[in-house]
Design a protein around this motif. Structure first.
Motif, PDB file in Angstrom:
ATOM      1  N   GLU A  80      42.346  25.263  -9.792  1.00 49.59           N
ATOM      2  CA  GLU A  80      41.682  26.326  -9.052  1.00 49.59           C
ATOM      3  C   GLU A  80      42.065  27.718  -9.560  1.00 49.59           C
ATOM      4  OE1 GLU A  80      39.328  25.714  -6.890  1.00 49.59           O
ATOM      5  OE2 GLU A  80      39.649  23.576  -6.961  1.00 49.59           O
ATOM      6  N   GLU A  81      41.052  28.558  -9.757  1.00 48.09           N
ATOM      7  CA  GLU A  81      41.189  29.950 -10.164  1.00 48.09           C
ATOM      8  C   GLU A  81      41.977  30.129 -11.465  1.00 48.09           C
ATOM      9  OE1 GLU A  81      42.487  32.351  -6.906  1.00 48.09           O
ATOM     10  OE2 GLU A  81      41.096  31.403  -5.522  1.00 48.09           O
ATOM     11  N   SER A  82      41.807  29.187 -12.398  1.00 47.18           N
ATOM     12  CA  SER A  82      42.453  29.305 -13.703  1.00 47.18           C
ATOM     13  C   SER A  82      41.567  28.644 -14.749  1.00 47.18           C
ATOM     14  CB  SER A  82      43.832  28.640 -13.688  1.00 47.18           C
ATOM     15  OG  SER A  82      43.696  27.237 -13.780  1.00 47.18           O
ATOM     16  N   ASN A  83      41.992  28.699 -15.995  1.00 46.67           N
ATOM     17  CA  ASN A  83      41.298  28.003 -17.066  1.00 46.67           C
ATOM     18  C   ASN A  83      42.085  26.797 -17.538  1.00 46.67           C
ATOM     19  OD1 ASN A  83      38.927  29.478 -17.250  1.00 46.67           O
ATOM     20  ND2 ASN A  83      39.838  31.009 -18.587  1.00 46.67           N
ATOM     21  N   SER A  84      43.016  26.291 -16.726  1.00 44.34           N
ATOM     22  CA  SER A  84      43.818  25.123 -17.090  1.00 44.34           C
ATOM     23  C   SER A  84      42.999  23.857 -16.876  1.00 44.34           C
ATOM     24  CB  SER A  84      45.097  25.074 -16.266  1.00 44.34           C
ATOM     25  OG  SER A  84      45.885  26.212 -16.515  1.00 44.34           O
ATOM     26  N   ILE A 124      35.715  20.843 -26.985  1.00 43.66           N
ATOM     27  CA  ILE A 124      36.567  21.842 -26.334  1.00 43.66           C
ATOM     28  C   ILE A 124      35.836  22.415 -25.128  1.00 43.66           C
ATOM     29  CG2 ILE A 124      37.736  22.470 -28.485  1.00 43.66           C
ATOM     30  CD1 ILE A 124      36.016  25.113 -28.344  1.00 43.66           C
ATOM     31  N   MET A 125      36.579  23.079 -24.257  1.00 44.17           N
ATOM     32  CA  MET A 125      36.004  23.788 -23.122  1.00 44.17           C
ATOM     33  C   MET A 125      36.109  25.276 -23.430  1.00 44.17           C
ATOM     34  SD  MET A 125      37.329  23.962 -19.188  1.00 44.17           S
ATOM     35  CE  MET A 125      38.745  24.951 -19.692  1.00 44.17           C
ATOM     36  N   GLY A 136      39.307  22.115 -34.408  1.00 43.51           N
ATOM     37  CA  GLY A 136      40.473  21.269 -34.616  1.00 43.51           C
ATOM     38  C   GLY A 136      41.791  21.997 -34.445  1.00 43.51           C
ATOM     39  N   THR A 137      41.740  23.322 -34.310  1.00 41.18           N
ATOM     40  CA  THR A 137      42.977  24.093 -34.136  1.00 41.18           C
ATOM     41  C   THR A 137      43.265  24.398 -32.676  1.00 41.18           C
ATOM     42  OG1 THR A 137      41.777  26.169 -34.431  1.00 41.18           O
ATOM     43  CG2 THR A 137      42.740  25.156 -36.406  1.00 41.18           C
ATOM     44  N   GLU A 138      42.331  24.055 -31.793  1.00 41.68           N
ATOM     45  CA  GLU A 138      42.508  24.344 -30.373  1.00 41.68           C
ATOM     46  C   GLU A 138      43.588  23.445 -29.783  1.00 41.68           C
ATOM     47  OE1 GLU A 138      38.542  25.017 -31.906  1.00 41.68           O
ATOM     48  OE2 GLU A 138      39.637  23.175 -31.672  1.00 41.68           O
ATOM     49  N   VAL A 139      44.393  24.000 -28.903  1.00 40.44           N
ATOM     50  CA  VAL A 139      45.442  23.219 -28.262  1.00 40.44           C
ATOM     51  C   VAL A 139      45.229  23.168 -26.753  1.00 40.44           C
ATOM     52  CG1 VAL A 139      47.915  23.028 -27.839  1.00 40.44           C
ATOM     53  CG2 VAL A 139      47.099  23.768 -30.070  1.00 40.44           C
ATOM     54  N   ILE A 140      45.112  24.327 -26.135  1.00 32.75           N
ATOM     55  CA  ILE A 140      45.048  24.406 -24.678  1.00 32.75           C
ATOM     56  C   ILE A 140      43.707  23.921 -24.147  1.00 32.75           C
ATOM     57  CG2 ILE A 140      45.115  25.999 -22.718  1.00 32.75           C
ATOM     58  CD1 ILE A 140      47.059  27.678 -24.363  1.00 32.75           C
ATOM     59  N   ASN A 141      42.618  24.280 -24.797  1.00 33.47           N
ATOM     60  CA  ASN A 141      41.297  23.975 -24.259  1.00 33.47           C
ATOM     61  C   ASN A 141      40.629  22.759 -24.902  1.00 33.47           C
ATOM     62  OD1 ASN A 141      40.955  25.288 -26.690  1.00 33.47           O
ATOM     63  ND2 ASN A 141      39.177  26.467 -26.009  1.00 33.47           N
ATOM     64  N   TRP A 159      29.383  10.689 -24.855  1.00 32.60           N
ATOM     65  CA  TRP A 159      30.661   9.988 -24.753  1.00 32.60           C
ATOM     66  C   TRP A 159      31.755  10.728 -25.519  1.00 32.60           C
ATOM     67  CZ3 TRP A 159      31.707   6.440 -21.315  1.00 32.60           C
ATOM     68  CH2 TRP A 159      30.678   5.672 -20.783  1.00 32.60           C
ATOM     69  N   VAL A 160      32.926  10.841 -24.874  1.00 27.14           N
ATOM     70  CA  VAL A 160      34.083  11.518 -25.445  1.00 27.14           C
ATOM     71  C   VAL A 160      35.330  10.680 -25.151  1.00 27.14           C
ATOM     72  CG1 VAL A 160      35.611  13.521 -25.147  1.00 27.14           C
ATOM     73  CG2 VAL A 160      33.168  13.850 -25.331  1.00 27.14           C
ATOM     74  N   LEU A 161      36.243  10.635 -26.127  1.00 30.70           N
ATOM     75  CA  LEU A 161      37.565  10.071 -25.888  1.00 30.70           C
ATOM     76  C   LEU A 161      38.470  11.242 -25.511  1.00 30.70           C
ATOM     77  CD1 LEU A 161      39.539   7.706 -25.913  1.00 30.70           C
ATOM     78  CD2 LEU A 161      39.951   8.196 -28.316  1.00 30.70           C
ATOM     79  N   LEU A 162      38.909  11.274 -24.270  1.00 25.60           N
ATOM     80  CA  LEU A 162      39.705  12.395 -23.776  1.00 25.60           C
ATOM     81  C   LEU A 162      41.082  12.392 -24.408  1.00 25.60           C
ATOM     82  CD1 LEU A 162      38.814  12.236 -19.979  1.00 25.60           C
ATOM     83  CD2 LEU A 162      37.883  13.787 -21.706  1.00 25.60           C
ATOM     84  N   LYS A 163      41.637  13.571 -24.585  1.00 26.25           N
ATOM     85  CA  LYS A 163      42.998  13.688 -25.101  1.00 26.25           C
ATOM     86  C   LYS A 163      43.959  13.238 -24.003  1.00 26.25           C
ATOM     87  CE  LYS A 163      43.996  18.352 -23.606  1.00 26.25           C
ATOM     88  NZ  LYS A 163      44.494  19.630 -23.941  1.00 26.25           N
ATOM     89  N   LEU A 164      45.113  12.762 -24.411  1.00 24.07           N
ATOM     90  CA  LEU A 164      46.119  12.335 -23.432  1.00 24.07           C
ATOM     91  C   LEU A 164      47.056  13.473 -23.126  1.00 24.07           C
ATOM     92  CD1 LEU A 164      46.903   8.792 -24.801  1.00 24.07           C
ATOM     93  CD2 LEU A 164      45.496   9.409 -22.859  1.00 24.07           C
TER      94      LEU A 164
END
Length: 164
Positions: A80-84, A124-125, A136-141, A159-164
């Motif tokens: 909530e109220e963040s980009n996390s 990515i989001m 491929g350089t994105e970490v947080i999003n 279809w997407v395989l989500l990161k763990l």
């Protein structure tokens, strides 16, 4: 009462799928056995496609970043109220209702009409909470990796395989 017990697997270090499971009912003299492969095939045939993801229940109390008030299947879910990034919504839900969120495994994400997807691209989001193609350089999003190729033209689930 039938019992499920593993037969001759006392010290198995590697499961090949050919091991026998014995269903034994003490009131009968005969036992029915089946292999692990047949059991796994049966179980997988009874699952739905959305069941390939690890899920949790989430309850959103404030609107989405784009001003919307509801959650839709395939949309990114953030704290909530963040980009996390938390995961991907598996349900349509009104504000304040609990809904399922996939955080690992395979699920479908909502991709807008202007995005062409190639299997293997990073999902990515972006800042507007939409799914886009990453470098491929994105970490947080980073959301995960696309599992299928899908041309643009309309909003769709991919279809997407989500990161763990």
């Amino acid at each position: 009462m039938a019992q499920l017990r593993i037969h001759n697997l006392t010290e198995a270090e590697e499961v090949t799928g050919d091991e026998k499971l014995v269903l034994d009912d003490s009131s009968f003299s005969n036992a029915l056995s089946l292999t692990l492969n047949k059991l796994a095939t049966y179980i997988l045939s009874k699952t739905e496609s959305v069941m390939h993801a690890e899920t949790m229940y989430y309850n959103g109390f404030t609107g989405l970043a784009d001003g919307g008030s509801d959650y839709v299947v395939g949309a990114p879910v953030c704290v909530e109220e963040s980009n996390s990034f938390v995961g991907i919504s598996l349900d349509d839900a009104a504000l304040g209702e609990p809904f399922r969120v996939a955080y690992a495994g395979k699920c479908q994400v909502l991709v807008k009409s202007d995005v062409d997807v190639v299997a293997g691209n990073f999902a990515i989001m972006d800042d507007s909470h939409e799914i886009k193609i990453g470098g491929g350089t994105e970490v947080i999003n980073r959301v995960g990796v696309f599992l299928e190729t899908s041309a643009g033209g309309e909003d769709r689930l991919v279809w997407v395989l989500l990161k763990l």
